[in-house]
Design an enzyme around this catalytic site. Sequence first.
Site, PDB file in Angstrom:
ATOM      1  N   THR A 184       0.858  -1.190   0.000  1.00  0.00           N
ATOM      2  CA  THR A 184       0.000   0.000   0.000  1.00  0.00           C
ATOM      3  C   THR A 184       0.886   1.230   0.000  1.00  0.00           C
ATOM      4  O   THR A 184       2.035   1.181   0.465  1.00  0.00           O
ATOM      5  CB  THR A 184      -0.923   0.046   1.224  1.00  0.00           C
ATOM      6  OG1 THR A 184      -0.103   0.020   2.378  1.00  0.00           O
ATOM      7  CG2 THR A 184      -1.877  -1.108   1.257  1.00  0.00           C
ATOM      8  N   GLU A 329      -6.129  -3.569   0.250  1.00  0.00           N
ATOM      9  CA  GLU A 329      -6.405  -4.659   1.191  1.00  0.00           C
ATOM     10  C   GLU A 329      -7.703  -5.405   0.886  1.00  0.00           C
ATOM     11  O   GLU A 329      -7.964  -6.443   1.497  1.00  0.00           O
ATOM     12  CB  GLU A 329      -6.504  -4.101   2.625  1.00  0.00           C
ATOM     13  CG  GLU A 329      -5.194  -3.634   3.220  1.00  0.00           C
ATOM     14  CD  GLU A 329      -4.891  -2.172   2.938  1.00  0.00           C
ATOM     15  OE1 GLU A 329      -5.373  -1.653   1.913  1.00  0.00           O
ATOM     16  OE2 GLU A 329      -4.174  -1.560   3.739  1.00  0.00           O
ATOM     17  N   LYS A 438     -12.369  18.124  12.173  1.00  0.00           N
ATOM     18  CA  LYS A 438     -13.325  18.170  13.274  1.00  0.00           C
ATOM     19  C   LYS A 438     -13.425  19.604  13.751  1.00  0.00           C
ATOM     20  O   LYS A 438     -12.490  20.155  14.299  1.00  0.00           O
ATOM     21  CB  LYS A 438     -12.865  17.248  14.408  1.00  0.00           C
ATOM     22  CG  LYS A 438     -13.906  16.192  14.690  1.00  0.00           C
ATOM     23  CD  LYS A 438     -13.524  15.256  15.791  1.00  0.00           C
ATOM     24  CE  LYS A 438     -14.649  14.240  15.958  1.00  0.00           C
ATOM     25  NZ  LYS A 438     -14.359  13.214  16.900  1.00  0.00           N
ATOM     26  N   TRP A 443     -17.836  16.542  12.584  1.00  0.00           N
ATOM     27  CA  TRP A 443     -17.061  16.215  11.398  1.00  0.00           C
ATOM     28  C   TRP A 443     -17.541  17.000  10.183  1.00  0.00           C
ATOM     29  O   TRP A 443     -18.739  17.087   9.926  1.00  0.00           O
ATOM     30  CB  TRP A 443     -17.175  14.723  11.090  1.00  0.00           C
ATOM     31  CG  TRP A 443     -16.256  13.891  11.916  1.00  0.00           C
ATOM     32  CD1 TRP A 443     -15.167  14.317  12.599  1.00  0.00           C
ATOM     33  CD2 TRP A 443     -16.339  12.485  12.130  1.00  0.00           C
ATOM     34  NE1 TRP A 443     -14.570  13.261  13.223  1.00  0.00           N
ATOM     35  CE2 TRP A 443     -15.259  12.128  12.965  1.00  0.00           C
ATOM     36  CE3 TRP A 443     -17.212  11.480  11.697  1.00  0.00           C
ATOM     37  CZ2 TRP A 443     -15.020  10.827  13.374  1.00  0.00           C
ATOM     38  CZ3 TRP A 443     -16.979  10.181  12.101  1.00  0.00           C
ATOM     39  CH2 TRP A 443     -15.890   9.853  12.927  1.00  0.00           C
TER      40      TRP A 443
HETATM   41  P1  AMP Z   1      -5.456   2.220  -2.191  1.00  0.00           P
HETATM   42  O1  AMP Z   1      -5.255   1.057  -1.306  1.00  0.00           O
HETATM   43  O2  AMP Z   1      -4.196   2.961  -2.501  1.00  0.00           O
HETATM   44  O3  AMP Z   1      -6.210   1.851  -3.433  1.00  0.00           O
HETATM   45  O4  AMP Z   1      -6.344   3.276  -1.418  1.00  0.00           O
HETATM   46  C1  AMP Z   1      -7.590   2.908  -0.900  1.00  0.00           C
HETATM   47  C2  AMP Z   1      -8.288   4.137  -0.425  1.00  0.00           C
HETATM   48  O5  AMP Z   1      -8.627   4.988  -1.523  1.00  0.00           O
HETATM   49  C3  AMP Z   1      -9.611   3.862   0.248  1.00  0.00           C
HETATM   50  O6  AMP Z   1      -9.462   3.423   1.573  1.00  0.00           O
HETATM   51  C4  AMP Z   1     -10.297   5.218   0.134  1.00  0.00           C
HETATM   52  O7  AMP Z   1      -9.825   6.124   1.098  1.00  0.00           O
HETATM   53  C5  AMP Z   1      -9.818   5.699  -1.226  1.00  0.00           C
HETATM   54  N1  AMP Z   1     -10.841   5.399  -2.222  1.00  0.00           N
HETATM   55  C6  AMP Z   1     -10.940   4.340  -3.023  1.00  0.00           C
HETATM   56  N2  AMP Z   1     -12.017   4.428  -3.817  1.00  0.00           N
HETATM   57  C7  AMP Z   1     -12.646   5.579  -3.488  1.00  0.00           C
HETATM   58  C8  AMP Z   1     -13.825   6.228  -3.932  1.00  0.00           C
HETATM   59  N3  AMP Z   1     -14.590   5.752  -4.910  1.00  0.00           N
HETATM   60  N4  AMP Z   1     -14.160   7.397  -3.328  1.00  0.00           N
HETATM   61  C9  AMP Z   1     -13.406   7.922  -2.335  1.00  0.00           C
HETATM   62  N5  AMP Z   1     -12.269   7.355  -1.892  1.00  0.00           N
HETATM   63  C10 AMP Z   1     -11.891   6.197  -2.451  1.00  0.00           C
END
Ligand code: AMP
Length: 546
Positions: A184, A329, A438, A443
Amino acid sequence: MKALMQDWSMTLDKILDHAARWHGDREVITRSVEGPIVRAAYADIHAGAKQVSHGLLEAGVKPGDRVATLGWNSNRHLAVWYGTIGIGAVLHSLNPRLFPEQLVYIVNHAGDEMLFADPFCAPLLEEILPQCPTVRRVIFLSDLAHTPNTSFPSESYEPWVAGRPIDAAWGGFDENSAAGLCYTSGTTGNPKGVLYGHRSNYLHTMMSLQPDALNLSARDTVLLIVPMYHANAWGVMYSAPMVGAKLVLPGQKMDGASLHELIETEGVTYSAGVPTNWQMLLAHLKETRGKLTTLQRVTVGGAALPESIILTLRDDYGVDVIQGWGMTETSPLGTVSVPSSKVAKLSIDEQIVYKLKQGRLLCNLDLKLVDDEDRRLPHDGTTFGRLMIKGPTVASGYYGDRHGDALDDEGFFDTGDVSTIDADGYMQITDRAKDVIKSGGEWISSIDVENFAMGHRKAALCAVIGVTHPKWDERPILLVQLKPGQAAEGHEFLDFLDGKIPKWWMPDDVVFVDEIPLGPTGKIDKKLLRQRLTGYSLPFDAAVTR
Ligand code: AMP
């Protein structure tokens, strides 16, 4: 009583076997590192992957060993992908946009043994390889003529595979064996390795192919913009061959003009990418008055989807935009925003509010919202809570993490997202837990404010972050990167937001910046933005807007 059905272990090699046998002439197209568009078919990719397996076995790669790749989406990358997992080794896809020190950490942590890289990565490898003692062989994904000269021993892919037999044995191992490793982006602390299994990816493929998810079929031509190194490539390296969809891989050229050319010349019907990909494509189309004559639908995810992308693609180009949410994940697909039977009865304009949500859960998964004391919160569409997810395609822990699994007492994984879930099951992300603002104990959703601000015609990119405030703890400010050639005053954005968001969410200041920084996976880097704003203080009368 044991069922009397055949033992058929769900290993991923079967997917490419199937594609080669039943969709053998369906094409896989690549914009090659050498320049031209290269045409192959699933049968060719299968043969190439078998040759890779032969080469890996000859090099002493054993089941469970990590084989790394560092490069863009290409047919050679795809062959290495299946050639590795077919023999039970683990495909570790590395992101070439990471900083060298992050790559050194990840390669060492994973203990990668072999590395396949695009030629443009040679300077990066010169820098990192002296610090990566586990890597014993490097092979450049090109022909001999385009293989760079390096100070370290390296080989060229084409001569390395040429003439090898295509009968290496695949499969035959436990379906719960590891198949892929993806770190990640790690905006806090060190990157963490998510270790996918054959079974988990197989299930994810079948879940993601459903009509209310990616809905791919043999009739589709799929442009995979999502890089193969990011979040398991959204599973498309498995789902496209499983149904025999034609696959179009853009290589290193991801600019609007290059993507548009591929979409039109290859007849792309479906594509998947992050919002910035579509913004770049739309800017190019506007500038050149280009058309999208074949594209029918796109899945957009990875970051919140601005309304302007949905409307422009729908109204100007006839393309349906479907939002997906997930994370590395979660393999990654978790929710998809397709209309429920109830939403489908609304007018297309009334449906937009649902398209802006992250969507409804795929089968086989479970979601819950919890508060800071881990108590379950209601699914009423307004209560915000930490989003927790559970299922066979969700990580139970991280690779090599001595602290054990990452799950709560009920087996749920904490996504780090803060969201609401409404009575119809639509989940909506309001923030990353670490980006939450916050104000006076309440929020504020930075994502909502960003999305509305992005609708302003002068905005190229917007970000909202919280800054310390003596009375309210934190207040939001809006950072705006304007489109080239535009000028604006802060109040234009505040006037634009007026009436669209609650009054107390109204940013206390609008700061124009030359560039809103994007991280290695194309998401706004709020950590860097906050660093750049060190020393910033709110305007004197800021709190009056509240
Ligand atoms: P990654 O593991 O780098 O793909 O990041 C995952 C994170 O991207 C998620 O936990 C969200 O915070 C963000 N994310 C993924 N899809 C979306 C979406 N459609 N809208 C908003 N945030 C998203």
